[in-house]
Enzyme design. Sequence first.
Site, PDB file in Angstrom:
ATOM      1  N   GLY A  70      -2.024  -3.343 -10.229  1.00 24.76           N
ATOM      2  CA  GLY A  70      -2.789  -3.848  -9.088  1.00 24.76           C
ATOM      3  C   GLY A  70      -2.662  -2.933  -7.889  1.00 24.76           C
ATOM      4  CG  ASN A  71      -5.372  -2.863  -5.085  1.00 29.31           C
ATOM      5  OD1 ASN A  71      -5.439  -3.747  -4.239  1.00 29.31           O
ATOM      6  ND2 ASN A  71      -6.332  -2.674  -6.004  1.00 29.31           N
ATOM      7  CG  PHE A  72       0.151  -2.302  -1.660  1.00 29.47           C
ATOM      8  CD1 PHE A  72       1.205  -3.106  -2.043  1.00 29.47           C
ATOM      9  CD2 PHE A  72       0.260  -0.930  -1.874  1.00 29.47           C
ATOM     10  CE1 PHE A  72       2.353  -2.571  -2.614  1.00 29.47           C
ATOM     11  CE2 PHE A  72       1.390  -0.380  -2.441  1.00 29.47           C
ATOM     12  CZ  PHE A  72       2.450  -1.206  -2.815  1.00 29.47           C
TER      13      PHE A  72
ATOM     14  CB  ALA B 240      -8.944  -2.951  -3.318  1.00 33.70           C
TER      15      ALA B 240
END
Length: 390
Positions: free
Chosen positions: A203-205, A271
């Site tokens: 995943g991402n932030f 995102a």
Amino acid sequence: MNILLGITGGIAAYKAPQLVRLFVKKGHTVRVILTEKAKEFVTPLTLSTLSKKPVLSTFATTEGDWNSHVALAEWADLMLIAPATANTIAKMAYGQCDNLLLATYLSAKVPVWVAPAMDLDMYAHPTVTHNLAQLQSFGCHIIAATYGELASGLVGQGRMAEPEDIVREIEDNFSTTQPLKGKKVLITAGPTYEAIDPVRFVGNFSTGKMGIALANEAAKQGAEVHLVLGPSAEKNINSHIHLCRVVSAKQMYEAAVERFSRCDIAILAAAVADYTPEVVAPEKIKKKGDNFSLNLIPTVDILASLGKLKTTQKLIGFALETENEIENARIKLQKKHLDGIVLNSLRDKGAGFGTDTNKITFITPEKLQEFPLKSKEAVARDILTECINL
């Protein structure tokens, strides 16, 4: 529209139930804050029955919890104080804060409407005139008191405007300040999580704050908003938004494609993970001490897919870059058949994931428009203005 109605302690409070009834009949959601003195003129039971919501008066609740003035202010699309007594008007004008209503007013970032009600000599007094002008200078909308018979037995200006006139004035104003009325807007927001096993993911932030701000602002501007939201802990989402929660890029793709043909504007602020594990382990992968390899395959490109499906829609993408920002954003704009792209740079302090601010450049095939660092709510307004200009 979410309407927060504040009722203060004046005889004109008897008109408040009719106000609630009219707003609800027109499809708005109403929550009521009563001051303690207002309870002497109208009962919480009447107002909660008409609004179908609990009526609030104090910070503390009977369950031992508290009524958050910040949460109330964030929930509302509009705040109306009717009737507004000379006492409450003075406190609003000078920032006094001794009850839930005033604390909520001081937290409100939405349009605030004030309907004064008092005796004619009070209404004409220089201090009241000054205080109303002060509120107007803050951006409050004043619904002038009307001429007629007053509770004192005198006849003159000081009567609170009739509920039908208040509702009409507010709705007439919003019809001219809602440029997206009648439009359908699709927004994607947040990250996607690509499962490795039942407990781990790629995943991402991203928190979804920017996309949610866009969705809330589009709803305020009158749009029918469909928000496809990846995993996010954000709670401040307008209750009129059609919310679809997803986890993976594949789920987000399916939800976006399903809704795209019916929208006028699509803003893809999510995102989305670029890669996903080729194989998802059915059980938790145990640590064995050796190196661990994970084979990743590309996820579906949602933005490019919608670019191919586009007919009359305006399609806006986001680009978060760390180098050659303008050049890379323009390549993405052309390659994916976009009408516009919002460029973020991680080089800009205060921009990027998890912040309450953002600094963007809005790029179309014809122009490039840079904006300074602003709150994400203000950035959302800028982006939607550019979309409307398209």
